[in-house]
Design an enzyme around this catalytic site. Structure first.
Site, short mmCIF file in Angstrom:
data_model
loop_
_atom_site.label_atom_id
_atom_site.label_comp_id
_atom_site.label_asym_id
_atom_site.label_seq_id
_atom_site.Cartn_x
_atom_site.Cartn_y
_atom_site.Cartn_z
CG ASP A 209 -2.19 0.84 0.93
OD1 ASP A 209 -3.24 0.59 1.55
OD2 ASP A 209 -2.11 1.75 0.09
C1 GLC Z 1 -4.32 4.34 -0.18
C2 GLC Z 1 -5.22 3.20 0.20
C3 GLC Z 1 -5.34 2.14 -0.84
C4 GLC Z 1 -5.27 2.81 -2.20
C5 GLC Z 1 -3.87 3.34 -2.38
C6 GLC Z 1 -3.69 4.08 -3.71
O1 GLC Z 1 -3.52 4.71 0.90
O2 GLC Z 1 -4.96 2.55 1.44
O3 GLC Z 1 -6.57 1.45 -0.63
O4 GLC Z 1 -5.56 1.86 -3.21
O5 GLC Z 1 -3.48 4.18 -1.32
O6 GLC Z 1 -4.48 5.20 -3.73
#
Ligand code: GLC
Length: 743
Positions: A288
């Site tokens: 993430d």
């Molecule tokens: C965010 C979220 C994740 C998302 C990613 C890209 O922090 O936790 O669900 O897909 O970053 O935006």
């Protein structure tokens, strides 16, 4: 020499070898040989470049780390993927730069959070889940994929499949609620919707099951917070939706931010021992946003080097926005701290996905400006969004059949901060949803009621402040009306990521507005527009009609009006339990019995002394404009062996005046087991439609597999014993019968 021409040469070699008197290579083997043929051309720097993903100049969806120029990285062949860049023109430019300016020209991968729609925004996922309509949910993801792929996207960071029992957690809006069985079916439906049957087709995109794992169990409902639980709870509650997504073929997985039992998800054994080894998952795993680096803040890694070693060793292939792989992997390999084969495995997972998407065959496959101009926000897509929005709404109360309201009502007062709102109704993670294209509630009402109906409007207050100056005007308008529609709830920014709330009541002074308007004694229809279940005991007690509309998306106003004025008979059923107060959280239907089950009449039982133990509205609950009677429950036997199935039959009759849909739910209870079992568990359901006075016999097949659980030795087994099977309209109103499972 560009990669593409090298590749063409390589493929010819593979083809020749494959047909050269040896056995014909399988598709998988040919794919692996293509991947290997690229890998052998790559330098270590280029390999590490493929493990690096940065965010474009779109909305930043996480804390801003040092600004890294992705343009330079692209030219140096140091970037494998980009997120938050959109549109055919821009993605084509990036792809051209990648192919023409980097040495090997390995195509760029574009990812984006297409959570509930791309430009045509569908109801938030929690709302869609309340439709219990797997086909509709799959179609919603299919349309989202069609629009996103028409705009250059290859990959969505969805479905979010985190089970959530705590509405203080803002990300409950992104998932499918509190139940594992339903959540698993919805996870699979969403993966199939995004990916279709052919990942290389120009109108499908790669899915991403997230956030692995148990992110929804954050302590206190506080985002990113600690999760700590038994392996049994992990395996029985939180992991099955991920397994369902993997079985449905999800091309990628995303790790979570949280730690699980002391180890951050980016380095948790769950990755290697369950996802990779036990489930044989060979898709691509992405971190993430900056989650690899955050192992330092977790106190698990001393520095970026350790964080990178732990993540790479655990199988995290792609570093989203952390830039840590890009910065430290080269030296770590040169110092022998990371074996090259781990880098190669990660690179292969990324290259394989790019092959599967067809990007090596045609890097511009998703750059079709004609599709972009004609496939997005079409009338058909809006129609689909309106249909699933209607199905997602849950009728919580309808005293004296106040609803459906007549369209010829003389004077209608539409009051509340969400009555004339076209932005918050899109919900969080709204991608490129455009408020100018969205239909507010009052617009939907205006377009539905008789032209002679007089419509009065006052906001009355804001969503979340203490300004009461609008109350008097709102009350004055209510006084003039025959019916009042009150639209209250949350802003889009009050749920979603980093949006935990410690108080689950209506925000601001909305509750006071409801009470002031209610004092006028007019029939009030309360329309809730929110991203999580709310604690609304006073409203539940006093307001005659309550419709949970959630955050319904682009077609919100049309869909709500369709329900209120009877063009659609509501059929939604809650996938989360509504608490009476924040203090009651977590409250969920499939809880354990305890040694002193709650009994309001007995002091020494597991209850509260200040509120009833039952939720305000239970899991599976939802009313219709008609009524359904359940009768003639039959079991094919009252005893089955481990090799038998049990046929469960029930008759359902529409005893009301409206044609309507009903979600017939089947639950089981294992009364005695070597490990305590939930008081009930959803194990099947059927959504049916009945005309008034129509009766149908519904049949379910229950097998011992439905009764299995992890015993004290963590073996997934079924134990003989006495069970109950319950069939009904929700997790509280049902008919039950016992049966015995014998060895
Ligand atoms: C965010 C979220 C994740 C998302 C990613 C890209 O922090 O936790 O669900 O897909 O970053 O935006």
């Amino acid at each position: 020499m560009r990669i593409i021409s090298l590749l063409a040469f390589g493929i010819c070699l593979i083809f020749l070898h494959g047909c050269h008197g040896h056995r014909k290579l399988s598709e998988g083997e040919i794919l692996e040989q293509k991947v290997d043929s690229i890998l052998t051309l790559m330098t270590l720097e280029e390999k590490i470049g493929q493990l690096n993903m940065l965010s474009g100049q779109g909305e930043l969806t996480g804390p801003v780390t040092d600004g890294h120029s992705y343009i330079d990285a692209i030219k140096q062949g140091r970037l494998g993927a980009l997120l938050n860049v959109n549109g055919v023109a821009y993605t084509r430019r990036i792809q051209e730069m990648t192919l023409q300016e980097s040495r090997l020209g390995i195509p760029m991968l574009f990812g984006y959070d297409i959570i509930h729609g791309y430009k045509t925004i569908f109801p938030i996922p929690l709302a869609e889940a309340c439709s219990w309509d797997l086909e509709a949910i799959e179609k919603s993801a299919r349309i989202a994929a069609d629009e996103a792929s028409a705009a250059g996207q290859h990959w969505t960071f969805a479905p979010m499949v985190d089970i959530a029992r705590d509405p203080r957690w803002g990300r409950i809006m992104e998932g499918a609620g509190e139940d594992t069985w339903l959540g698993s079916l919805i996870a699979a439906a969403r993966v199939k919707g995004f990916q279709g049957d052919d990942l290389s087709a120009p109108n499908t995109i790669a899915a991403c099951a997230k956030h692995y794992a148990a992110y929804g169990a954050a302590e206190g409902g506080r985002d990113y917070n600690t999760t700590d639980m038994s392996e049994r709870t992990l395996r029985e509650v939180y992991l099955p939706p991920f397994k369902a997504a993997a079985d449905a073929g999800s091309a990628t997985f995303m790790v979570a931010f949280n730690e699980i039992n002391g180890v951050p998800a980016s380095a948790n054994p769950l990755l290697k021992y369950i996802l990779r080894n036990e489930w044989n998952y060979n898709g691509m795993i992405v971190s993430d946003w900056n989650s690899i680096n955050e192992m330092i803040a977790h106190g698990f890694a001393a520095n970026s080097q350790e964080a990178a070693i732990f993540a790479m060793r655990s199988g995290v292939d792609l570093d989203m926005q952390g830039h840590v792989y890009a910065e430290v992997l080269y030296d770590l390999v040169k110092k022998g701290k990371i074996p090259v084969w781990q880098i190669d495995n990660a690179v292969k997972n990324i290259l394989r996905l790019k092959f599967q998407l067809g990007l090596f065959d045609d890097p511009y496959r998703y750059c079709n400006s004609e599709r972009e101009a004609t496939s997005i926000l079409t009338p058909e897509n809006r129609k689909a969004a309106r249909e699933i929005a209607r199905k997602s709404m849950v009728l919580l109360k309808n005293e004296n059949h106040l609803l459906p309201s007549g369209k010829t009502v003389r004077t209608l007062a539409v009051i509340g901060p969400l009555a004339d709102d076209d932005e918050n109704i899109l919900g969080g993670w709204k991608a490129l949803g455009d408020p100018d294209e969205a239909v507010s509630l009052i617009r939907g009402i205006r377009e539905t009621v008789d032209p002679k109906t007089k419509i009065l409007y006052e906001a009355g207050c804001n969503i979340n402040d203490d300004d009461r100056s609008g109350f008097s005007k709102a009350v004055a308008e209510a006084r003039k009306a025959d019916v009042v529609i009150l639209a209250v709830g949350e802003s889009a920014a009050m749920s979603g990521e980093a949006r935990s709330r410690a108080d689950l009541g209506l925000p601001g002074v909305q509750h006071e507005l409801v009470k002031e308007v209610f004092k006028e004694g007019k029939p009030v229809v309360l329309v809730l527009m929110n991203g999580r279940q709310l604690a609304i005991p006073w409203e539940a007690q006093n307001i005659p009609a309550i419709l949970e509309a959630w955050l319904p998306g682009t077609e919100a106003g049309h869909a709500i009006a369709d329900v209120i004025f009877g063009d659609y008979n509501p059929s939604g059923k809650l996938v989360v339990s509504f608490p009476r107060s924040t203090g009651q959280v977590p409250v969920y239907y499939n809880h354990k019995s305890t040694g002193r089950p709650a009994d309001p009449e007995k002091r020494f039982t597991s209850k509260y002394i200040d509120i009833p133990i039952e939720p305000l509205y239970p899991f599976g609950y939802g009313l219709s404009y008609t009524s359904f009677m359940y009768s003639h429950m039959e079991l094919s036997s009252d005893t089955i062996t481990m090799s038998d199935s049990l046929e469960v039959g029930i008759r359902v009759t529409n005893i009301g005046n409206y044609k309507g849909e009903e979600v017939v739910q089947l639950y089981i209870c294992d009364h005695v087991a070597s490990v305590t079992r939930p008081v009930m568990e959803l194990k099947d359901f059927k959504k049916i439609e009945l005309d008034s006075a129509e009766t149908v016999r519904i049949s379910f097949m229950l097998t011992p597999k439905h009764l299995a659980f992890y015993d004290q030795n963590m073996q997934f087994i079924t134990e003989p014993g006495v069970f109950s099977v319950m069939v009904g309209t929700n997790s509280v109103n049902y008919t039950g019968k016992k049966f015995t499972l014998v060895p």
